[in-house]
Design a protein around this motif. Structure first.
Motif, PDB file in Angstrom:
ATOM      1  N   ASN A  32       0.843  -1.194   0.000  1.00 25.02           N
ATOM      2  CA  ASN A  32       0.000   0.000   0.000  1.00 25.02           C
ATOM      3  C   ASN A  32       0.879   1.246   0.000  1.00 25.02           C
ATOM      4  O   ASN A  32       1.793   1.370   0.818  1.00 25.02           O
ATOM      5  CB  ASN A  32      -0.894   0.046   1.243  1.00 25.02           C
ATOM      6  CG  ASN A  32      -1.998  -0.990   1.202  1.00 25.02           C
ATOM      7  OD1 ASN A  32      -2.895  -0.904   0.377  1.00 25.02           O
ATOM      8  ND2 ASN A  32      -1.892  -1.985   2.059  1.00 25.02           N
ATOM      9  N   ASN A 117      -3.020   1.899  10.328  1.00 27.95           N
ATOM     10  CA  ASN A 117      -3.953   1.005   9.650  1.00 27.95           C
ATOM     11  C   ASN A 117      -4.010   1.403   8.182  1.00 27.95           C
ATOM     12  O   ASN A 117      -4.094   2.595   7.869  1.00 27.95           O
ATOM     13  CB  ASN A 117      -5.342   1.105  10.296  1.00 27.95           C
ATOM     14  CG  ASN A 117      -6.270   0.024   9.821  1.00 27.95           C
ATOM     15  OD1 ASN A 117      -6.579  -0.078   8.643  1.00 27.95           O
ATOM     16  ND2 ASN A 117      -6.740  -0.799  10.756  1.00 27.95           N
ATOM     17  N   ASP A 118      -3.977   0.420   7.283  1.00 24.88           N
ATOM     18  CA  ASP A 118      -4.024   0.719   5.847  1.00 24.88           C
ATOM     19  C   ASP A 118      -5.452   0.732   5.295  1.00 24.88           C
ATOM     20  O   ASP A 118      -5.658   0.839   4.092  1.00 24.88           O
ATOM     21  CB  ASP A 118      -3.134  -0.242   5.054  1.00 24.88           C
ATOM     22  CG  ASP A 118      -3.609  -1.690   5.107  1.00 24.88           C
ATOM     23  OD1 ASP A 118      -4.727  -1.966   5.574  1.00 24.88           O
ATOM     24  OD2 ASP A 118      -2.819  -2.566   4.682  1.00 24.88           O
ATOM     25  N   GLY A 119      -6.428   0.613   6.160  1.00 24.99           N
ATOM     26  CA  GLY A 119      -7.823   0.561   5.731  1.00 24.99           C
ATOM     27  C   GLY A 119      -8.376  -0.840   5.808  1.00 24.99           C
ATOM     28  O   GLY A 119      -9.581  -1.041   5.883  1.00 24.99           O
ATOM     29  N   SER A 120      -7.486  -1.826   5.796  1.00 21.03           N
ATOM     30  CA  SER A 120      -7.892  -3.226   5.914  1.00 21.03           C
ATOM     31  C   SER A 120      -7.235  -3.909   7.095  1.00 21.03           C
ATOM     32  O   SER A 120      -7.869  -4.692   7.796  1.00 21.03           O
ATOM     33  CB  SER A 120      -7.524  -3.998   4.645  1.00 21.03           C
ATOM     34  OG  SER A 120      -8.185  -3.476   3.528  1.00 21.03           O
ATOM     35  N   LEU A 121      -5.946  -3.620   7.292  1.00 20.98           N
ATOM     36  CA  LEU A 121      -5.189  -4.300   8.336  1.00 20.98           C
ATOM     37  C   LEU A 121      -4.461  -3.297   9.227  1.00 20.98           C
ATOM     38  O   LEU A 121      -3.960  -2.279   8.757  1.00 20.98           O
ATOM     39  CB  LEU A 121      -4.156  -5.244   7.705  1.00 20.98           C
ATOM     40  CG  LEU A 121      -4.716  -6.393   6.868  1.00 20.98           C
ATOM     41  CD1 LEU A 121      -3.580  -7.086   6.128  1.00 20.98           C
ATOM     42  CD2 LEU A 121      -5.463  -7.374   7.752  1.00 20.98           C
TER      43      LEU A 121
END
Length: 177
Positions: A32, A117-121
C-alpha cells in the motif's frame, strides 16, 4: 499489514514544552502506498488529569489530522480519503508530542503505543517510554498590600501588614518549613 519499527525513550521534565515522543519511528507497507489512520495511546500509567498527546500538521504530512481524547488517553490520526502516503504517516507519527500539565506530576513512566492502519489491516504496535522528572516549585504569597510601615526605635512589636488577607500556596507540597 503495515509495519512499524523503532521504539524510543523520552526524558520529560515538569513544565517542559510539548516534546516529540519518537523521532526514530519508521513506517512501511509492502503493498500500500497510502494509509488511512493511526492510533497513539498512553497504555501504561496514564494520568488523565495531566497527560496530553498532541499533533500539529506542520507540512509534509499530507492531509493528516488528529483528535485527542483525554478520557481514553488516545490520539486518533486520520487521512481523509486515505490519501496520505507512508512517508507522510511516518512524518506525522514522528511529530506526535507529549506534554504534562501538572505542577506535581506522577513520575511513573508512561508507555505510549503507536499503530497504523491501511484501511484493511492494522500494523504491529511500537511502544515508546516517557520518563517524567518532577521539579520542586517555590511557594508563593499573594494579596500583599505593600503598605509602608512607620516604625521608630523602641516602638515594640508592630504588625507589618494589618488587615491583610494573604494567601500562601505551594503547588507541589502541603508542608511548609
Amino acid at each position: 499489514a503495515p509495519i512499524l519499527a523503532n521504539g524510543s525513550t523520552l526524558s520529560y521534565t515538569e513544565n517542559q514544552a510539548a516534546t516529540a515522543i519518537n523521532s526514530a519511528i519508521t513506517v512501511s507497507d509492502v503493498d500500500n502506498a497510502t494509509l488511512s489512520s493511526a492510533m497513539v495511546q498512553i497504555t501504561g500509567n496514564y494520568q488523565g488529569a495531566e497527560d496530553v498527546l498532541g499533533f500539529t500538521n506542520s507540512g509534509g504530512m499530507g492531509n493528516i489530522s488528529g483528535v485527542w481524547n483525554s478520557g481514553s488517553g488516545t490520539l486518533a490520526l486520520s487521512s481523509a480519503g486515505a490519501t496520505a502516503t507512508v512517508a507522510e504517516w511516518q512524518a506525522a507519527l514522528r511529530a506526535v508530542t507529549y506534554a504534562n500539565t501538572s505542577n506535581d506530576p506522577s513520575t511513573a513512566a508512561r508507555t505510549v503505543g503507536f499503530a497504523v492502519n491501511d484501511g484493511s489491516l492494522a500494523s504491529n504496535t511500537v511502544n515508546s517510554t516517557v520518563n517524567i522528572t518532577a521539579t520542586n516549585n517555590a511557594p508563593s504569597m499573594t494579596n500583599l498590600a505593600g503598605d509602608a510601615l512607620a516604625y521608630s526605635e523602641g516602638d515594640g512589636p508592630v504588625v507589618i501588614e494589618q488587615g491583610l488577607d494573604a494567601t500562601v500556596n505551594d503547588v507541589d507540597s502541603a508542608d511548609f518549613n
